[in-house]
Design a protein around this motif. Structure first.
Motif, PDB file in Angstrom:
ATOM      1  N   ALA A 416      39.843  36.157  45.570  1.00 28.53           N
ATOM      2  CA  ALA A 416      40.019  37.348  46.397  1.00 28.53           C
ATOM      3  C   ALA A 416      40.736  37.019  47.702  1.00 28.53           C
ATOM      4  N   ALA A 417      40.412  35.869  48.307  1.00 27.81           N
ATOM      5  CA  ALA A 417      41.059  35.496  49.566  1.00 27.81           C
ATOM      6  C   ALA A 417      42.548  35.227  49.370  1.00 27.81           C
ATOM      7  N   GLN A 418      42.901  34.597  48.258  1.00 24.07           N
ATOM      8  CA  GLN A 418      44.319  34.358  47.977  1.00 24.07           C
ATOM      9  C   GLN A 418      45.043  35.675  47.699  1.00 24.07           C
ATOM     10  N   TRP A 419      44.390  36.586  47.016  1.00 25.11           N
ATOM     11  CA  TRP A 419      44.976  37.901  46.749  1.00 25.11           C
ATOM     12  C   TRP A 419      45.192  38.661  48.054  1.00 25.11           C
ATOM     13  N   ARG A 420      44.209  38.590  48.956  1.00 24.41           N
ATOM     14  CA  ARG A 420      44.323  39.266  50.256  1.00 24.41           C
ATOM     15  C   ARG A 420      45.493  38.704  51.059  1.00 24.41           C
ATOM     16  N   ARG A 421      45.693  37.403  50.978  1.00 21.86           N
ATOM     17  CA  ARG A 421      46.756  36.775  51.760  1.00 21.86           C
ATOM     18  C   ARG A 421      48.141  37.229  51.303  1.00 21.86           C
ATOM     19  N   THR A 422      48.313  37.407  49.996  1.00 18.10           N
ATOM     20  CA  THR A 422      49.635  37.797  49.488  1.00 18.10           C
ATOM     21  C   THR A 422      49.846  39.307  49.496  1.00 18.10           C
ATOM     22  N   SER A 423      48.768  40.085  49.361  1.00 20.03           N
ATOM     23  CA  SER A 423      48.910  41.542  49.294  1.00 20.03           C
ATOM     24  C   SER A 423      48.680  42.228  50.630  1.00 20.03           C
ATOM     25  N   HIS A 424      48.088  41.498  51.596  1.00 22.61           N
ATOM     26  CA  HIS A 424      47.735  42.077  52.905  1.00 22.61           C
ATOM     27  C   HIS A 424      46.767  43.248  52.749  1.00 22.61           C
ATOM     28  N   GLY A 425      45.892  43.163  51.748  1.00 25.29           N
ATOM     29  CA  GLY A 425      44.878  44.192  51.564  1.00 25.29           C
ATOM     30  C   GLY A 425      45.353  45.312  50.661  1.00 25.29           C
ATOM     31  N   THR A 426      44.697  46.439  50.763  1.00 19.22           N
ATOM     32  CA  THR A 426      45.019  47.615  49.944  1.00 19.22           C
ATOM     33  C   THR A 426      45.539  48.730  50.835  1.00 19.22           C
ATOM     34  N   GLN A 427      46.252  49.654  50.221  1.00 20.47           N
ATOM     35  CA  GLN A 427      46.883  50.738  50.967  1.00 20.47           C
ATOM     36  C   GLN A 427      46.160  52.076  50.824  1.00 20.47           C
ATOM     37  N   SER A 428      45.087  52.128  50.034  1.00 20.27           N
ATOM     38  CA  SER A 428      44.382  53.391  49.834  1.00 20.27           C
ATOM     39  C   SER A 428      42.977  53.100  49.334  1.00 20.27           C
ATOM     40  N   ALA A 429      42.136  54.132  49.366  1.00 17.74           N
ATOM     41  CA  ALA A 429      40.777  53.996  48.838  1.00 17.74           C
ATOM     42  C   ALA A 429      40.807  53.746  47.335  1.00 17.74           C
ATOM     43  N   SER A 430      41.746  54.370  46.621  1.00 20.02           N
ATOM     44  CA  SER A 430      41.833  54.146  45.181  1.00 20.02           C
ATOM     45  C   SER A 430      42.234  52.707  44.882  1.00 20.02           C
ATOM     46  N   GLY A 431      43.107  52.132  45.716  1.00 25.45           N
ATOM     47  CA  GLY A 431      43.440  50.718  45.541  1.00 25.45           C
ATOM     48  C   GLY A 431      42.240  49.819  45.776  1.00 25.45           C
ATOM     49  N   SER A 432      41.398  50.173  46.752  1.00 29.26           N
ATOM     50  CA  SER A 432      40.182  49.384  46.999  1.00 29.26           C
ATOM     51  C   SER A 432      39.218  49.464  45.823  1.00 29.26           C
ATOM     52  N   ARG A 433      39.131  50.642  45.185  1.00 23.43           N
ATOM     53  CA  ARG A 433      38.266  50.763  44.016  1.00 23.43           C
ATOM     54  C   ARG A 433      38.766  49.867  42.875  1.00 23.43           C
ATOM     55  N   PHE A 434      40.085  49.771  42.739  1.00 28.08           N
ATOM     56  CA  PHE A 434      40.624  48.881  41.704  1.00 28.08           C
ATOM     57  C   PHE A 434      40.257  47.437  42.007  1.00 28.08           C
ATOM     58  N   VAL A 435      40.350  47.032  43.282  1.00 31.78           N
ATOM     59  CA  VAL A 435      39.980  45.668  43.658  1.00 31.78           C
ATOM     60  C   VAL A 435      38.528  45.394  43.287  1.00 31.78           C
ATOM     61  N   GLU A 436      37.628  46.319  43.647  1.00 36.70           N
ATOM     62  CA  GLU A 436      36.209  46.155  43.305  1.00 36.70           C
ATOM     63  C   GLU A 436      36.015  45.961  41.805  1.00 36.70           C
ATOM     64  N   HIS A 437      36.582  46.871  41.027  1.00 33.94           N
ATOM     65  CA  HIS A 437      36.319  46.888  39.593  1.00 33.94           C
ATOM     66  C   HIS A 437      36.929  45.686  38.881  1.00 33.94           C
ATOM     67  N   ILE A 438      38.203  45.383  39.184  1.00 32.02           N
ATOM     68  CA  ILE A 438      38.838  44.304  38.441  1.00 32.02           C
ATOM     69  C   ILE A 438      38.239  42.952  38.811  1.00 32.02           C
ATOM     70  N   LEU A 439      37.910  42.748  40.105  1.00 25.98           N
ATOM     71  CA  LEU A 439      37.268  41.493  40.488  1.00 25.98           C
ATOM     72  C   LEU A 439      35.900  41.352  39.819  1.00 25.98           C
ATOM     73  N   THR A 440      35.144  42.438  39.758  1.00 24.31           N
ATOM     74  CA  THR A 440      33.825  42.396  39.123  1.00 24.31           C
ATOM     75  C   THR A 440      33.941  42.063  37.645  1.00 24.31           C
ATOM     76  N   VAL A 441      34.833  42.739  36.940  1.00 19.35           N
ATOM     77  CA  VAL A 441      34.965  42.532  35.495  1.00 19.35           C
ATOM     78  C   VAL A 441      35.495  41.137  35.187  1.00 19.35           C
ATOM     79  N   VAL A 442      36.526  40.705  35.903  1.00 22.06           N
ATOM     80  CA  VAL A 442      37.119  39.396  35.628  1.00 22.06           C
ATOM     81  C   VAL A 442      36.122  38.280  35.907  1.00 22.06           C
ATOM     82  N   ALA A 443      35.448  38.319  37.069  1.00 21.41           N
ATOM     83  CA  ALA A 443      34.503  37.256  37.414  1.00 21.41           C
ATOM     84  C   ALA A 443      33.337  37.210  36.436  1.00 21.41           C
ATOM     85  N   THR A 444      32.804  38.368  36.050  1.00 22.32           N
ATOM     86  CA  THR A 444      31.655  38.396  35.140  1.00 22.32           C
ATOM     87  C   THR A 444      32.052  37.944  33.736  1.00 22.32           C
TER      88      THR A 444
END
Length: 475
Positions: A416-444
């Motif tokens: 997540a930290a490497q992703w944040r460094r290259t993407s500079h975060g998210t641009q919308s609430a919907s983008g943040s929801r994608f970050v939550e979901h994909i990180l949760t699914v991939v890690a689990t």
């Protein structure tokens, strides 16, 4: 500054009023300048301390360390050649199931005498050549006829069959795009180019965003179930900074033995993690010393000793009155880790570790109490905080399955930290929801040894057919 005259009384009384006023003005100016010097000295000390921060005495990642930072000395050269050594277990590419009949190759003559050879080897050497097939998307085209009624003249268009995506991308392509952006940290434009160059599939950056939103909807039941599961499980919890459209945000993570959950919020307040955890189950939560976790019962909390070791190193590096105390505490922390490694390796049992710690706790408290008056405000603040949290330092000595560090969640944050460094975060609430979901699914999925693409494809397919997605809950 004293309220009396700055000179002896007889001399002061002999001076004219103008001289007295000048002396008092100079005296006040000198006091003001001295206060400014003290303030600037304190600021300079703080800046020097910040400049000397690295991964050994702060929460900075090792990747931010300058070359001058010295860690454990490198091992001396062994004199052996690089690469695999004699007796080293072979790590070879696994053989795959052939997609076409194997080609049998037999020698026709003996390589020494030239005599003709006959027969077959019952166990021939297997040599496989892997090649990517020519990328061409599997395209299913539907012709939706629009027919006019001969009676009323109204036109009617045929509807798509159930399960056919209206967006024009199938479940496997949806899952692949979500994986490329969320697991491999490619930008929208990079995914657009990769799909065209490698997969022969034309996509726009806007379609990539739409497919991410589809992935969020497809995995929503899965993520909701995982959040409910971790609420009463022993876990490692931490948070790291994020950005959402130039607003400060925080990415929270809860890591259990087989499930990892991420939540992106615009707040670092305790209320975020209070919605994720329910300590009434009696589980142990491992955290750092951030006060947002102070609502957790002390005897159900484990403070991370890796963070403490960095705090003690910072005491030493300040080079002031608290450095000697920092050296004592740092040596003790190394001793605690040495004993813990023996427990982890099976050399000693946990009750033995608990007996050792119980014998050292009075000494440890004495050191912290002495640190309250050491003369360094930061060292004293750390000591006061540790005295307040002292019962939570030793939970790992009495609870099976609990470790003394928060390393599990720290490892989970690396991607997540490497992703944040290259993407500079998210641009919308919907983008943040994608970050939550994909990180949760991939890690689990990776914790459970499951194929991420297969699972995401199944989720997208179930969503398109209006069915329940597969589950990631431990059985």
């Amino acid at each position: 500054m004293s309220a009396g005259p700055p000179l002896p009384t007889d001399l002061w009384d002999s001076l004219p009023p103008e001289a007295r006023a000048l002396i008092l003005a100079l005296r006040a100016e000198l006091a003001e300048l001295r206060a400014k010097v003290r303030e600037q000295q304190a600021q300079l000390h703080e800046l020097r301390e910040r400049l000397n921060q690295n991964s050994t005495n702060s929460s900075r990642p090792p990747s931010s360390d300058p070359p001058a930072v010295k860690r454990a000395p490198p091992k001396p050269p062994s004199g052996r050649r690089s690469g695999g050594q004699p007796g080293h277990a072979l790590h070879q590419r696994p053989l795959l199931e052939p997609t076409r009949p194997a080609i049998a190759l037999k020698p026709s003559a003996c390589r020494q005498c030239g005599h003709a050879l006959m027969g077959a080897d019952p166990q021939p050497l297997r040599h496989q050549v892997l090649e990517l097939p020519a990328a061409r998307p599997d395209v299913t085209e539907y012709h939706l006829h629009r027919l006019r009624c001969a009676d009323c003249g109204r036109t009617t268009c045929a509807a798509l069959p159930p399960g056919v995506p209206t967006g024009g991308q199938g479940p496997r392509l949806q899952a692949a795009v979500a994986l490329l952006t969320g697991a491999y940290r490619l930008s929208k434009r990079q995914v657009e180019g990769l799909c065209a160059d490698l997969l022969g599939t034309p996509l726009s950056a806007g379609q990539v965003c739409a497919l991410e939103a589809e992935a969020v909807a497809a995995t929503a039941p899965v993520v909701a179930a995982l959040r409910a599961y971790v609420a009463d499980q022993s876990a490692n919890v931490d948070e790291t900074g994020w950005w959402q459209k130039r607003r400060r945000a925080w990415l929270w993570s809860v890591v259990t033995r087989s499930v990892t959950v991420f939540v992106l919020a615009l707040s670092r307040a305790a209320g975020v993690v209070q919605e994720l955890l329910d300590p009434s189950a009696g589980q142990v939560i491992t955290t750092d010393r951030y006060k947002g976790y102070d609502w957790l019962p002390l005897y159900q909390r484990q403070i991370c000793w890796a963070h403490l070791r960095r705090d003690f190193q910072a005491m030493v590096d300040r080079g002031n009155a608290g450095s000697a105390l920092g050296e004592e505490l740092l040596l003790f922390a190394e001793d605690v880790f040495t004993q813990w490694y023996r427990v982890r390796d099976g050399t000693i049992r946990r009750p033995t570790l608990r007996h050792y710690v119980d014998s050292q706790r009075p000494w440890f408290r004495e050191q912290l109490e002495a640190g309250l008056g050491c003369g360094c405000a930061r060292t004293a603040a750390v000591c006061a905080d540790l005295l307040r949290l002292e019962p939570a330092l030793w939970t790992f000595t009495r609870r099976e399955g609990v470790e003394p560090t928060n390393n599990a969640v720290e490892r989970g944050f690396r991607h997540a930290a490497q992703w944040r460094r290259t993407s500079h975060g998210t641009q919308s609430a919907s983008g943040s929801r994608f970050v939550e979901h994909i990180l949760t699914v991939v890690a689990t999925c990776r914790q459970q040894g499951r194929d991420v693409l297969t699972f995401l494809t199944a989720c997208c397919q179930a969503h398109q057919h209006g069915e329940s997605p597969p589950s990631l809950l431990p059985t």
